[in-house]
Design a protein around this motif. Structure first.
Motif, mmCIF file in Angstrom:
data_model
loop_
_atom_site.group_PDB
_atom_site.id
_atom_site.type_symbol
_atom_site.label_atom_id
_atom_site.label_comp_id
_atom_site.label_asym_id
_atom_site.label_seq_id
_atom_site.Cartn_x
_atom_site.Cartn_y
_atom_site.Cartn_z
ATOM 1 N N GLU A 1 0.722 -1.176 -0.015
ATOM 2 C CA GLU A 1 0.021 -0.019 -0.058
ATOM 3 C C GLU A 1 0.871 1.382 0.105
ATOM 4 N N PRO A 2 1.789 1.266 1.103
ATOM 5 C CA PRO A 2 2.909 2.715 0.779
ATOM 6 C C PRO A 2 3.378 2.690 -0.544
ATOM 7 N N LYS B 1 1.159 5.748 -1.963
ATOM 8 C CA LYS B 1 2.177 6.784 -1.498
ATOM 9 C C LYS B 1 1.692 6.880 -0.229
ATOM 10 N N THR B 2 0.985 6.176 0.639
ATOM 11 C CA THR B 2 0.618 6.437 2.092
ATOM 12 C C THR B 2 1.595 6.241 3.081
ATOM 13 N N PRO B 3 1.858 6.987 4.232
ATOM 14 C CA PRO B 3 2.912 6.528 4.921
ATOM 15 C C PRO B 3 2.793 5.113 5.475
ATOM 16 N N PHE B 4 4.142 4.735 5.685
ATOM 17 C CA PHE B 4 4.334 3.434 6.099
ATOM 18 C C PHE B 4 4.229 3.345 7.669
ATOM 19 N N GLN B 5 3.205 2.323 8.149
ATOM 20 C CA GLN B 5 3.099 2.384 9.680
ATOM 21 C C GLN B 5 3.641 0.983 10.244
ATOM 22 N N HIS C 1 1.327 -1.781 11.390
ATOM 23 C CA HIS C 1 0.704 -2.590 10.553
ATOM 24 C C HIS C 1 1.838 -3.805 10.082
ATOM 25 N N ASN D 1 -8.718 2.519 5.970
ATOM 26 C CA ASN D 1 -7.762 2.408 4.996
ATOM 27 C C ASN D 1 -7.520 0.818 4.461
ATOM 28 N N THR E 1 -5.121 -1.313 4.318
ATOM 29 C CA THR E 1 -4.389 -2.229 5.081
ATOM 30 C C THR E 1 -5.038 -2.455 6.645
#
Length: 286
Positions: free
Chosen positions: A112-113, A117-121, A124, A235, A237
Motif C-alpha cells: 500500500e505505501p 504513496k501512503t505513510p508506512f506504519q 501494520h 484504510n 491495510t
C-alpha cells in the motif's frame, strides 16, 4: 457518542462480510466441478443477482471513462484470485487453502505505501507478522504431500493478486456503490471464463446448483459487496488486517459442515489472528 456508534457499526459490517465470504472455503471444497466452471458459474450468477439489485435500488451504472481501466483490471485480478484460491482448496483442505491466502494482510501492508504513496506504519508490519505467525500454526505439516506445497504457493499468489486488486480499488471506493463495482467485476470474470462451459465436462452441474447459488448470492454478491463498502470507512491495510478473522470463521464452518476438526496448533493460530484483529479494531477507533 454518534461517531463511536458508527465505528462499532462499521466493525460489525466487516465481520458480517467476513462470515459470508468465509463460506467460500467449505463451498470450494464441496463443489465437485472443474475450478474454471465453478468460478464462471459463481461469477455469472452473482452478476445476475447484483444486476437485479442495482436496478431495484436504482443505482446508476455510469462509470467515469477514466475509471474504466481500473474496473476492468480489478475484474481480471478478481478472477485470477478466485481461480488460484479454489485450486488451492481442491489441492489441500479448508485450512491450508484459506490460511495460505491470508498472507495478504502483510502483503497489503507492504504494498500500500508503495502503490498509494501512503505513510508506512510500523504497527501494520508488526500486526502482519502476528497474522503470519498465526497462519504458521494453523497450517498442518508441509511434508504431507507435494499437492499441499503447491496449494500453499497458489494461496500466497492468490493473496498477492487480491492485495493488488483491493489497493487499486481503494481510490475509487468512495465514488461508487460497492454493489455496482461487484456487478462489473463479476460480469468481467463471468464473460472471460464463459468458454469453460464448452471446454470441460459439465454433466454434474445439475447436482451442484444449490451450492453454486449459495456461493454466488451469499459469498459473492452479499459478502464482497459489504467488504467493498468497508473500504469507505477504513484504510485498505486496516481492512485487510480486520478481515483476518475470516479464516477462523471458515474453519468453524468447515468443522460444522465438513467435519474438519482443527488441531490445538490451529486453535493457537486462530487466537493470534483474532488478537491482531482486536488490536487493529481498537487502534483504528483511536
Amino acid at each position: 457518542m454518534k461517531n463511536k456508534s458508527l465505528h462499532i457499526n462499521h466493525l460489525l459490517e466487516i465481520n458480517l462480510a467476513m462470515i459470508f465470504i468465509s463460506t467460500s472455503g467449505a463451498l470450494g471444497r464441496y463443489v465437485q466441478l472443474p475450478v474454471p466452471v465453478t468460478i464462471a458459474s459463481r461469477a455469472g450468477l452473482a452478476f445476475l443477482f447484483l444486476l437485479l439489485y442495482c436496478k431495484w435500488k436504482k443505482i446508476s451504472f455510469r462509470i467515469a471513462k477514466k475509471d474504466h481501466p481500473i474496473i476492468f483490471l480489478s475484474g481480471i485480478f478478481m478472477g485470477i484470485h478466485w481461480l488460484t484460491y479454489f485450486y488451492a482448496l481442491q489441492l489441500s483442505n479448508v485450512a491450508i487453502g484459506m490460511l495460505s491466502m491470508f498472507t495478504y494482510p502483510i502483503i497489503t501492508a507492504l504494498l500500500e505505501p508503495l502503490i498509494l504513496k501512503t505513510p508506512f506504519q510500523r504497527i501494520h508490519f508488526v500486526l502482519g507478522l502476528l497474522v503470519l505467525c498465526g497462519i504458521y500454526l494453523l497450517v498442518p505439516d508441509f511434508e504431507t504431500g507435494n499437492s499441499h506445497i503447491v496449494a500453499v504457493g497458489l494461496g500466497v499468489f492468490s493473496a498477492l493478486v487480491y492485495s493488488i486488486r483491493n489497493i487499486i480499488l481503494k481510490s475509487r471506493a468512495a465514488h461508487y456503490n460497492g454493489s455496482l463495482m461487484m456487478t462489473y467485476q463479476t460480469g468481467i470474470v463471468g464473460f472471460i471464463l464463459a468458454p469453460a462451459f464448452f471446454i470441460y465436462k459439465v454433466d454434474a452441474i445439475a447436482d451442484q446448483w444449490p451450492a453454486l447459488l449459495t456461493l454466488a448470492l451469499f459469498t459473492t454478491a452479499i459478502g464482497h459487496t459489504l467488504f467493498l463498502n468497508c473500504f469507505k470507512h477504513f484504510n485498505i491495510t486496516t481492512v485487510s488486517i480486520l478481515s483476518s478473522v475470516q479464516p477462523v470463521y471458515g474453519i468453524l464452518i468447515g468443522v460444522i459442515f465438513l467435519s474438519e476438526i482443527p488441531s490445538w496448533s490451529t486453535v493457537m493460530g486462530g487466537i493470534l489472528i483474532l488478537s491482531s484483529v482486536v488490536i487493529e479494531s481498537v487502534r483504528s477507533y483511536k
